[in-house]
Design a protein around this motif. Structure first.
Motif, PDB file in Angstrom:
ATOM      1  N   SER A   1       1.355   1.967  17.344  1.00 20.17           N
ATOM      2  CA  SER A   1       0.452   2.292  16.258  1.00 20.17           C
ATOM      3  C   SER A   1      -0.502   0.854  15.556  1.00 20.17           C
ATOM      4  O   SER A   1      -0.212   0.441  16.868  1.00 20.17           O
ATOM      5  CB  SER A   1       1.084   2.968  15.014  1.00 20.17           C
TER       6      SER A   1
ATOM      7  N   VAL B   1      -0.517   9.215  -0.049  1.00 22.90           N
ATOM      8  CA  VAL B   1       0.237   8.329  -1.019  1.00 22.90           C
ATOM      9  C   VAL B   1       0.260   6.967  -0.676  1.00 22.90           C
ATOM     10  O   VAL B   1      -0.643   6.314  -0.131  1.00 22.90           O
ATOM     11  CB  VAL B   1       1.866   8.433   0.229  1.00 22.90           C
TER      12      VAL B   1
ATOM     13  N   ASP C   1       7.851   4.505  13.696  1.00 18.73           N
ATOM     14  CA  ASP C   1       6.188   4.146  12.514  1.00 18.73           C
ATOM     15  C   ASP C   1       7.075   4.115  11.710  1.00 18.73           C
ATOM     16  O   ASP C   1       6.814   2.728  10.784  1.00 18.73           O
ATOM     17  CB  ASP C   1       5.361   5.218  12.368  1.00 18.73           C
TER      18      ASP C   1
ATOM     19  N   ARG D   1       5.863  -8.271   3.114  1.00 19.23           N
ATOM     20  CA  ARG D   1       4.546  -8.393   2.332  1.00 19.23           C
ATOM     21  C   ARG D   1       5.238  -9.350   0.928  1.00 19.23           C
ATOM     22  O   ARG D   1       4.927 -10.429   0.350  1.00 19.23           O
ATOM     23  CB  ARG D   1       3.635  -7.968   2.003  1.00 19.23           C
TER      24      ARG D   1
ATOM     25  N   PRO E   1       1.447   3.688   2.500  1.00 21.92           N
ATOM     26  CA  PRO E   1       1.558   3.987   4.356  1.00 21.92           C
ATOM     27  C   PRO E   1       0.389   3.784   5.539  1.00 21.92           C
ATOM     28  O   PRO E   1      -0.634   3.574   4.537  1.00 21.92           O
ATOM     29  CB  PRO E   1       2.779   5.499   4.424  1.00 21.92           C
ATOM     30  N   GLY E   2       1.450   3.378   6.664  1.00 24.64           N
ATOM     31  CA  GLY E   2      -0.345   3.011   7.613  1.00 24.64           C
ATOM     32  C   GLY E   2      -1.222   4.191   7.954  1.00 24.64           C
ATOM     33  O   GLY E   2      -2.358   3.922   8.105  1.00 24.64           O
ATOM     34  N   TYR E   3      -0.505   5.412   7.787  1.00 24.63           N
ATOM     35  CA  TYR E   3      -1.396   6.725   8.059  1.00 24.63           C
ATOM     36  C   TYR E   3      -2.832   6.747   6.692  1.00 24.63           C
ATOM     37  O   TYR E   3      -3.723   6.949   6.798  1.00 24.63           O
ATOM     38  CB  TYR E   3      -0.653   7.823   8.423  1.00 24.63           C
TER      39      TYR E   3
ATOM     40  N   LYS F   1      -4.493  -1.990   5.642  1.00 26.35           N
ATOM     41  CA  LYS F   1      -3.805  -1.336   6.263  1.00 26.35           C
ATOM     42  C   LYS F   1      -2.587  -1.628   6.442  1.00 26.35           C
ATOM     43  O   LYS F   1      -1.766  -2.594   6.115  1.00 26.35           O
ATOM     44  CB  LYS F   1      -4.024  -0.840   7.380  1.00 26.35           C
ATOM     45  N   TYR F   2      -1.355  -0.616   5.456  1.00 27.27           N
ATOM     46  CA  TYR F   2      -0.317  -0.891   5.011  1.00 27.27           C
ATOM     47  C   TYR F   2       0.285  -2.292   3.676  1.00 27.27           C
ATOM     48  O   TYR F   2       0.958  -2.420   3.213  1.00 27.27           O
ATOM     49  CB  TYR F   2       0.485  -2.405   6.584  1.00 27.27           C
TER      50      TYR F   2
ATOM     51  N   GLN G   1       8.354   0.089  11.319  1.00 29.96           N
ATOM     52  CA  GLN G   1       7.113  -1.101  11.507  1.00 29.96           C
ATOM     53  C   GLN G   1       6.903  -1.202   9.939  1.00 29.96           C
ATOM     54  O   GLN G   1       6.649  -1.604   9.405  1.00 29.96           O
ATOM     55  CB  GLN G   1       6.595   0.191  12.306  1.00 29.96           C
ATOM     56  N   ASP G   2       6.694   0.187   9.656  1.00 29.85           N
ATOM     57  CA  ASP G   2       5.875   0.083   7.823  1.00 29.85           C
ATOM     58  C   ASP G   2       6.908  -0.416   7.301  1.00 29.85           C
ATOM     59  O   ASP G   2       6.286  -1.364   6.302  1.00 29.85           O
ATOM     60  CB  ASP G   2       5.042   1.681   7.407  1.00 29.85           C
TER      61      ASP G   2
END
Lengths: 292, 156
Positions: free
Chosen positions: A171, A223, B29, B40, A262-264, A257-258, B32-33
């Motif tokens: 990713s 989200v 994922d 952070r 969320p990443g998406y 991003k993040y 990782q997220d």
């Protein structure tokens, strides 16, 4: 309790993928890197010549291409040049890092400081890439770094440059940093510098939280990390939150991003309606950078 | 400290994530997220009181976000069916797994944390931001639901 034991067995036998270790380390490194790059360190003077020496050194180990290109002249005064270095090991392992070089600013100290910063960041990216490359090739994995810049705004008064880094390991993560320069005055515009006092932090945070919540309510696919998740919920922007100013004079805040979702969801930006901040601005909207 | 914790517990975190996503890619994922979110927050707010509960909370919320987004449940069960046809001796486990998966997240999470991850009830309460009694009630209800579900299947 036998049923539970059976369930536990199934749970425990979950197959652990080989790449887990690497992905975990990668995530740790990514977060570190992002925080390691900060504005305001002492500036050494870097010239374009030193950049060429640096890329020349790169050449020893890697197939490498450098292009020094002069972009169409941006604005009347300030020009943005760029240099790049590419490392292409194979289809799965490659880096394309392009950094801007500003020239023509009247304030040479500022110009050098910015160029030095761009250089340092690009070099750090490159170094990280080289460090990880061996491991990745061994694992037959993917590693990509794509970094470059976009001129967001270029008017007689303002130049906003956004620099992005996309890290791909399975990713990807994306960070964007902006610099906004007052070309006439030769100064770097900071977010706190736009406002009379700290009140902007709460005002902007409140607006963003409200916007996130209403977007989530209207669209299931969105989200944000806000609300009920108290431990890591978004509460406030950073005093120096990434931002730029559009051609129309609108303030735009940007989140990596993040950072808040969320990443998406990718990189997220919010354009701030001028009327919600106009009473907090140092300069009236007639004279200042931010316009109605 | 947080980094060492993350590295040390990565497999447990992955299993937890997988129990929600049922797909390797999504579980990775989620892990990782969660790590990026945790690091952070850690930098911004400093160390939490209880690292483990705090991290599980982030992990679970992230996993639920993913399942909400992806809604892979139907596909997942189809894959399970194919798997079942290949391995008949897995039949019993399949029943159990299905029953477990049908449990609403609120119950499943508690069962996983209590019995598979070996967390104390008080820690689970912290992870979920609920009080201890609520957690206990849900745990028993969850176990009850599992048994009921099993019996109904047996009668078919």
């Amino acid at each position: 309790m036998n049923k539970l034991d059976d369930l536990k067995k199934i749970y425990d036998s979950t197959e652990i993928p080989d790449e887990l270790e690497f992905k975990v380390r990668q995530s740790i490194r990514r977060t570190k890197m992002k925080n390691g790059i900060q504005l305001g360190k002492k500036f050494a003077i870097a010239s374009v010549a030193s950049l060429i020496i640096f890329t020349g050194m790169v050449n020893i180990n890697q197939s490498f291409a450098m292009a020094m290109s002069e972009l169409p002249v941006i604005g009347a005064v300030v020009k943005v040049l760029s240099y790049r270095f590419d490392v292409i090991e194979n289809d799965n392992v490659n880096a394309d890092i392009e950094a801007p070089v500003i020239s023509g600013l009247e304030d040479e100290v500022l110009e050098n400081a910015l160029n030095e910063k761009y250089y340092e960041e690009s070099k750090a990216l490159y170094d990280d890439f080289i460090e990880e490359m061996g491991e990745i090739i061994e694992m037959d994995g993917h590693l990509g770094v794509d970094s470059g810049y976009v001129v967001m705004t270029d008017t007689d008064k303002i130049l906003s440059i956004g620099r992005y880094v996309v890290n791909t390991v399975g990713s990807s993560s994306t960070t964007v940093q902006y610099d906004t320069i007052d070309k006439e005055e030769g100064i770097l515009i900071t977010l706190p510098g736009l406002f009379k006092d700290d009140a902007y932090i709460k005002r902007l945070s409140d607006y963003i939280i409200e916007t996130m919540k209403s977007e989530m309510a209207n669209d299931d696919s969105k989200v944000y990390w806000v609300g009920d998740d108290q431990f890591s919920s978004f509460e406030s922007i950073d005093a120096n939150q990434s931002f730029y100013i559009t051609e129309e004079g609108k303030l735009v805040l940007s989140f990596d991003k993040y950072e808040i979702a969320p990443g998406y969801m990718g990189v997220i930006t919010f354009e701030i309606p001028t009327e919600i901040i106009s009473d907090l601005l140092v300069n009236s909207t007639d004279e200042g950078y931010v316009k109605p | 400290m947080l980094q060492q914790y993350i590295l040390k517990n990565k497999e447990a975190h992955y299993k937890m994530a997988f129990s929600y996503t049922k797909s390797k890619e999504d579980a990775l994922d989620v892990v990782q997220d969660s790590i990026e979110k945790a690091l952070r927050s850690y930098k911004k707010n400093g160390a939490p009181d209880h690292l483990n509960s705090w991290f599980y909370r982030i992990l679970i919320n992230t996993a639920i976000d993913y399942t909400r987004k992806n809604k892979r449940i139907t596909l997942m069960e189809q894959e399970k069916m194919e798997f079942l046809l290949e391995a008949e001796d897995q039949y019993r486990n399949f029943d159990l797994e299905t029953a477990m998966e049908k449990l609403p997240n609120a119950y499943k999470t508690i069962i996983v944390l209590r019995f598979f991850e070996d967390l104390k009830i008080s820690d689970i309460a912290e992870v979920l931001g609920e009080n201890v009694n609520t957690v206990k009630t849900r745990l028993y209800k969850g176990l009850e639901l599992l048994k009921i579900e099993m019996k109904e299947d047996d009668n078919e």
